[in-house]
Motif scaffolding. Sequence first.
Motif, PDB file in Angstrom:
ATOM      1  N   PRO A   1       6.057   9.743  -2.221  1.00 10.92           N
ATOM      2  CA  PRO A   1       5.364   8.460  -2.063  1.00 10.92           C
ATOM      3  C   PRO A   1       5.794   7.777  -0.765  1.00 10.92           C
ATOM      4  CG  PRO A   1       6.290   8.677  -4.267  1.00 10.92           C
ATOM      5  CD  PRO A   1       6.883   9.774  -3.454  1.00 10.92           C
ATOM      6  N   LEU A   2       4.832   7.425   0.043  1.00  4.86           N
ATOM      7  CA  LEU A   2       5.085   6.759   1.315  1.00  4.86           C
ATOM      8  C   LEU A   2       4.589   5.323   1.220  1.00  4.86           C
ATOM      9  CD1 LEU A   2       3.852   9.615   3.676  1.00  4.86           C
ATOM     10  CD2 LEU A   2       6.190   9.171   2.912  1.00  4.86           C
ATOM     11  N   THR A   3       5.267   4.428   1.900  1.00  2.48           N
ATOM     12  CA  THR A   3       4.930   3.010   1.847  1.00  2.48           C
ATOM     13  C   THR A   3       4.301   2.583   3.168  1.00  2.48           C
ATOM     14  OG1 THR A   3       6.780   2.579   0.366  1.00  2.48           O
ATOM     15  CG2 THR A   3       5.819   0.686   1.484  1.00  2.48           C
ATOM     16  N   ALA A   4       3.157   1.934   3.093  1.00  2.00           N
ATOM     17  CA  ALA A   4       2.471   1.417   4.274  1.00  2.00           C
ATOM     18  C   ALA A   4       2.617  -0.092   4.325  1.00  2.00           C
ATOM     19  CB  ALA A   4       0.995   1.795   4.249  1.00  2.00           C
ATOM     20  N   GLU A   5       3.096  -0.582   5.463  1.00  2.00           N
ATOM     21  CA  GLU A   5       3.337  -2.015   5.608  1.00  2.00           C
ATOM     22  C   GLU A   5       2.679  -2.531   6.885  1.00  2.00           C
ATOM     23  OE1 GLU A   5       7.529  -2.607   5.568  1.00  2.00           O
ATOM     24  OE2 GLU A   5       7.747  -2.056   3.455  1.00  2.00           O
TER      25      GLU A   5
ATOM     26  N   THR B   1      -0.137  -0.834  11.357  1.00  3.23           N
ATOM     27  CA  THR B   1       0.403  -0.558  10.035  1.00  3.23           C
ATOM     28  C   THR B   1       1.429   0.556  10.185  1.00  3.23           C
ATOM     29  OG1 THR B   1      -1.627  -1.191   8.880  1.00  3.23           O
ATOM     30  CG2 THR B   1      -0.117   0.263   7.710  1.00  3.23           C
TER      31      THR B   1
ATOM     32  N   ARG C   1      13.757   1.323   9.476  1.00  2.57           N
ATOM     33  CA  ARG C   1      13.122   0.134   8.893  1.00  2.57           C
ATOM     34  C   ARG C   1      13.945  -1.106   9.213  1.00  2.57           C
ATOM     35  NH1 ARG C   1       9.816  -0.702   4.312  1.00  2.57           N
ATOM     36  NH2 ARG C   1       9.993   1.477   3.712  1.00  2.57           N
TER      37      ARG C   1
ATOM     38  N   VAL D   1       3.921   3.391   8.405  1.00  2.00           N
ATOM     39  CA  VAL D   1       4.056   4.204   7.204  1.00  2.00           C
ATOM     40  C   VAL D   1       5.500   4.694   7.128  1.00  2.00           C
ATOM     41  CG1 VAL D   1       3.237   6.225   5.949  1.00  2.00           C
ATOM     42  CG2 VAL D   1       1.645   4.915   7.374  1.00  2.00           C
ATOM     43  N   TRP D   2       6.168   4.365   6.019  1.00  4.13           N
ATOM     44  CA  TRP D   2       7.594   4.632   5.876  1.00  4.13           C
ATOM     45  C   TRP D   2       7.874   5.639   4.773  1.00  4.13           C
ATOM     46  CZ3 TRP D   2      10.918   2.260   9.268  1.00  4.13           C
ATOM     47  CH2 TRP D   2      10.447   1.119   9.944  1.00  4.13           C
ATOM     48  N   ASN D   3       8.877   6.470   4.986  1.00  2.00           N
ATOM     49  CA  ASN D   3       9.480   7.287   3.939  1.00  2.00           C
ATOM     50  C   ASN D   3      10.902   6.771   3.773  1.00  2.00           C
ATOM     51  OD1 ASN D   3      10.286   9.265   2.133  1.00  2.00           O
ATOM     52  ND2 ASN D   3      10.618  10.814   3.725  1.00  2.00           N
TER      53      ASN D   3
ATOM     54  N   MET E   1       0.837  -1.190   0.000  1.00  2.00           N
ATOM     55  CA  MET E   1       0.000   0.000   0.000  1.00  2.00           C
ATOM     56  C   MET E   1       0.872   1.238   0.000  1.00  2.00           C
ATOM     57  SD  MET E   1      -3.014  -1.012   2.733  1.00  2.00           S
ATOM     58  CE  MET E   1      -1.853  -1.416   4.051  1.00  2.00           C
ATOM     59  N   SER E   2       0.348   2.305  -0.566  1.00  2.00           N
ATOM     60  CA  SER E   2       1.115   3.538  -0.611  1.00  2.00           C
ATOM     61  C   SER E   2       0.209   4.728  -0.355  1.00  2.00           C
ATOM     62  CB  SER E   2       1.823   3.684  -1.964  1.00  2.00           C
ATOM     63  OG  SER E   2       0.869   3.776  -3.009  1.00  2.00           O
TER      64      SER E   2
END
Length: 244
Positions: A46-50, A56, A241, A58-60, A1-2
């Motif tokens: 764009p951020l990544t959700a894991e 959950t 991360r 949310v990463w940059n 997800m993003s």
Amino acid sequence: MSALIEARYNGPAASANGGYACGTFAALTAAPAAVTLHLPPPLGVPLTAEPAGRRTHVWNGDDLVATVAAAAGDVPIVPPVPAEVAEACQSDFGGRAFHPFPSCFVCGLDRADGLNLRPGPVPGRHGTVACTWQPDASLAGPGGTVRPEAVWAALDCPGGWTTDPARQARVLGRMTARIAVTPILGERCVIVGRSDPGQGRTLTSHTALYRDDGTLLAGASAIWVAITAGDVPSPRASAQRPSR
């Protein structure tokens, strides 16, 4: 997800409005959510959700921006005020004398394209502010209603104006919101905010969104973290991360 937060949805000039960011990240989960911000949410990136168990992240890149978890329990609901009272309160909006983030999408005086919220003190209700809000077509979601992340944004800033930012500026650290009914574009709403006594560098606020007839639409609780004026540090130490 993003996820990606467009540049127009800023709070501080170089990062996202906290409520809008929390609402954007909350949409990554199906349940009512509590969102903790670990870093100022970046704009246009764009951020990544894991998923990580019950949460959950949310990463940059390798930096943890936010953690989303299921909301626990109900949020306290601030009692309403009549729409005419809320409208009158706006003339005493503290941001006219001093505003830490004048370009804020939600409450900045320098924004003609924002939500234009001007929460001012409610007479006879210590620590309580109120204002009106009439969402426009730029906030349109499905079926002519307001996008949820815009509702989160509207519930954010009034909580911050329950205290004087000229004495102590604060940024959003954690927010929980529950939307019972999504407002309709063009309808006049009332937003009421109240804060509880702070502990150390933090302050807890509660906000509620009503139709102008007093029907409750949404409520939120937030934890605010004190900052040095003109500075926007991470309210918490960032995480890295995990290695893969």
